[in-house]
Design an enzyme around this catalytic site. Structure first.
Site, PDB file in Angstrom:
ATOM      1  N   GLY A   1       0.744  -1.337  -0.031  1.00  0.00           N
ATOM      2  CA  GLY A   1       0.072   0.133  -0.175  1.00  0.00           C
ATOM      3  C   GLY A   1       0.872   1.248  -0.074  1.00  0.00           C
ATOM      4  CB  CYS A   2       3.661   2.177   1.994  1.00  0.00           C
ATOM      5  SG  CYS A   2       3.022   1.944   3.563  1.00  0.00           S
TER       6      CYS A   2
END
Length: 144
Positions: free
Chosen positions: A44-45
């Site tokens: 996600g990051c």
């Protein structure tokens, strides 16, 4: 709970990816997108960082500064930056001081929250529901 719009953004002094000292007050007169994320090089990051990378020229064109903040150290940020060609600064909040000041401490990591800070240093917007793949474009659509 995250800080609210209308609040003066807490100033900070911290090291960036390259060991340079960065202060929020360095950016007075500009709009700052201060985005907190949990961990370098996680799915996600990475999507979120890539969304800012891919929109970075639009941010520069609007004289907006993008700063990513996590509790990872400079070496981790450097590897993450190099791996994905990130053109903006990542801030190494290793002691969690910024994460705590902005009330996004998730217990050893930063929660995924973005603050839009206006040219006077006031928080104009708080975004705590983030689509990591489109976050940068979502902000541009809202902020204009």
């Amino acid at each position: 709970m995250a800080l609210t719009a209308g609040t003066i953004a807490p100033d900070f002094t911290v090291k960036d990816t390259n060991g340079n000292t960065v202060k929020l007050s360095d950016f007075k007169g500009k709009t700052v997108v201060l985005y907190f994320y949990p961990k370098d090089d996680t799915p996600g990051c990475t999507k979120e960082a890539q969304s800012f990378r891919d929109s970075y020229d639009e941010y520069k064109g609007k004289d907006m500064v993008v700063l990513g903040v996590s509790m990872d150290d400079e070496a981790s940020h450097k590897a993450f930056t190099e791996k994905y060609g990130l053109p903006f600064q990542l801030l190494a909040d290793v002691d969690g001081a910024i994460t705590k000041a902005y009330d996004v401490d998730g217990g050893g990591y930063a929660k995924r929250v973005t603050y839009i800070i206006d040219s006077e240093g006031k928080i104009s917007q708080v975004i705590d529901k983030v689509n990591t793949a489109t976050h940068a474009q979502d902000i541009l659509a809202e902020v204009g």
